[in-house]
Design an enzyme around this catalytic site. Structure first.
Site, PDB file in Angstrom:
ATOM      1  CE1 TYR A 171     -64.240-111.016 -28.630  1.00 27.44           C
ATOM      2  CE2 TYR A 171     -62.306-111.002 -30.073  1.00 27.44           C
ATOM      3  CZ  TYR A 171     -63.589-110.807 -29.883  1.00 27.44           C
ATOM      4  OH  TYR A 171     -64.761-110.803 -30.843  1.00 27.44           O
ATOM      5  CE  LYS A 175     -65.261-114.393 -29.379  1.00 21.68           C
ATOM      6  NZ  LYS A 175     -66.580-114.998 -29.375  1.00 21.68           N
ATOM      7  CB  THR A 206     -74.237-105.698 -30.411  1.00 21.20           C
ATOM      8  OG1 THR A 206     -73.031-105.077 -29.743  1.00 21.20           O
ATOM      9  CG2 THR A 206     -73.866-106.755 -31.526  1.00 21.20           C
TER      10      THR A 206
END
Length: 290
Positions: A171, A175, A206
């Site tokens: 991740y 990014k 979210t």
């Protein structure tokens, strides 16, 4: 802040940040093309919003939302999307928001494990749709922007994970690469008056972060900290307000190539979250990984 007459594409807009951005762009008057995978080709949780829902809400807010099923792992489908937008708008395109991110739906046990405890395919789940797909969409948008010679705006939705450890090695590396993608494409596009920026939301409410908060079996190590941060998190539409502010700023080219934090933009442009709060982000709070 009117975007009436502007044409925008928001990838990955079925839910989450992409949905919030699309709603705000539509509310500001833009014609918004929104993408997501065809539900026939994936398992769909009926409790979650859909791409059609996003388009319908854009219409309810007075805008125009056009949903297009696109698997951003398939370059041919991405190319077809841009051809459709070009054909239906006499070649006009003004805004691209690269937000599609397949790993948002990955099981939590994959997100919170050490990298050697997961299989190598996890790299692709984070960085195929989420990094490579941003590059592919940027290629097609840039061709249109350069040809039109009217400027344009590309926003890559990224994360604090590009600067410090968060969630998983794949991740964070992805990014950081998204941020570099913004910087390098901005360098090449600046002569054509096309601005490219990397947008960092904070922790966002979210559907999936809410699920992790409510899941007693979540793999998050520091659940107490996560829940406390979640209470202060921004809504999915706060990033949308940031995108609208940038898209209506006549001096946005001054920001090209930069990493922009949503909370900083809220302070600069004077907007609040949709629940009336000022969002304040202290990156030091993110130092301890979950």
């Amino acid at each position: 802040m009117s975007l009436r007459g502007k044409i925008a594409i928001v990838t990955g807009a079925s839910r989450g940040i992409g949905r919030g951005i699309a709603l705000q762009l539509g509310e500001a008057g833009a014609k918004v093309y929104i993408t997501g995978r065809d539900p026939k080709n994936k398992k769909v949780d009926p409790s979650l919003p859909t791409l059609e829902n996003t388009a319908q809400e854009i219409k309810q807010r007075g805008g125009e939302g056009i949903f297009v099923y696109v698997d951003h792992a398939d370059d041919a489908q991405v190319k077809a999307l841009f051809e459709k937008v070009e054909k239906e708008n006499n070649g006009q395109l003004d805004i691209l928001v690269n937000n599609a991110f397949a790993a948002a739906e990955a099981p939590s046990e994959e997100k919170f494990k050490n990298f050697w405890e997961t299989e190598p395919y996890v790299w692709d789940s984070y960085n195929n749709v989420g990094l490579r797909s941003h590059y592919v969409a940027s290629v097609y948008a840039a061709r249109r922007f350069v040809k039109n010679n009217r400027g344009g705006l590309i926003i890559n939705v990224s994360s604090f994970g590009g600067a410090q450890y968060f969630l998983h090695v794949a991740y964070g590396v992805g990014k950081a690469a998204v941020d570099r993608l913004a910087a390098d494409t901005a360098h090449e596009l600046k002569p054509y008056k096309v601005a490219v920026v990397s947008l960092w939301p904070g922790l966002v409410k979210t559907e999936f972060t809410r699920r992790e908060v409510e899941n007693e079996n979540s793999s998050i190590e520091n659940k107490g900290k996560f829940r406390k941060l979640f209470e202060q998190a921004e809504t999915t539409e706060y990033a949308g307000k940031a995108v609208v502010a940038l898209a209506t700023d006549p001096k946005v080219l001054d920001k090209t190539g930069k990493i922009l934090i949503t909370a900083d933009l809220g302070k600069e442009y004077g907007f609040k979250d949709i629940d009336g709060r000022d969002i304040i982000i202290n990156p030091k709070k993110w130092d301890e990984p979950f």
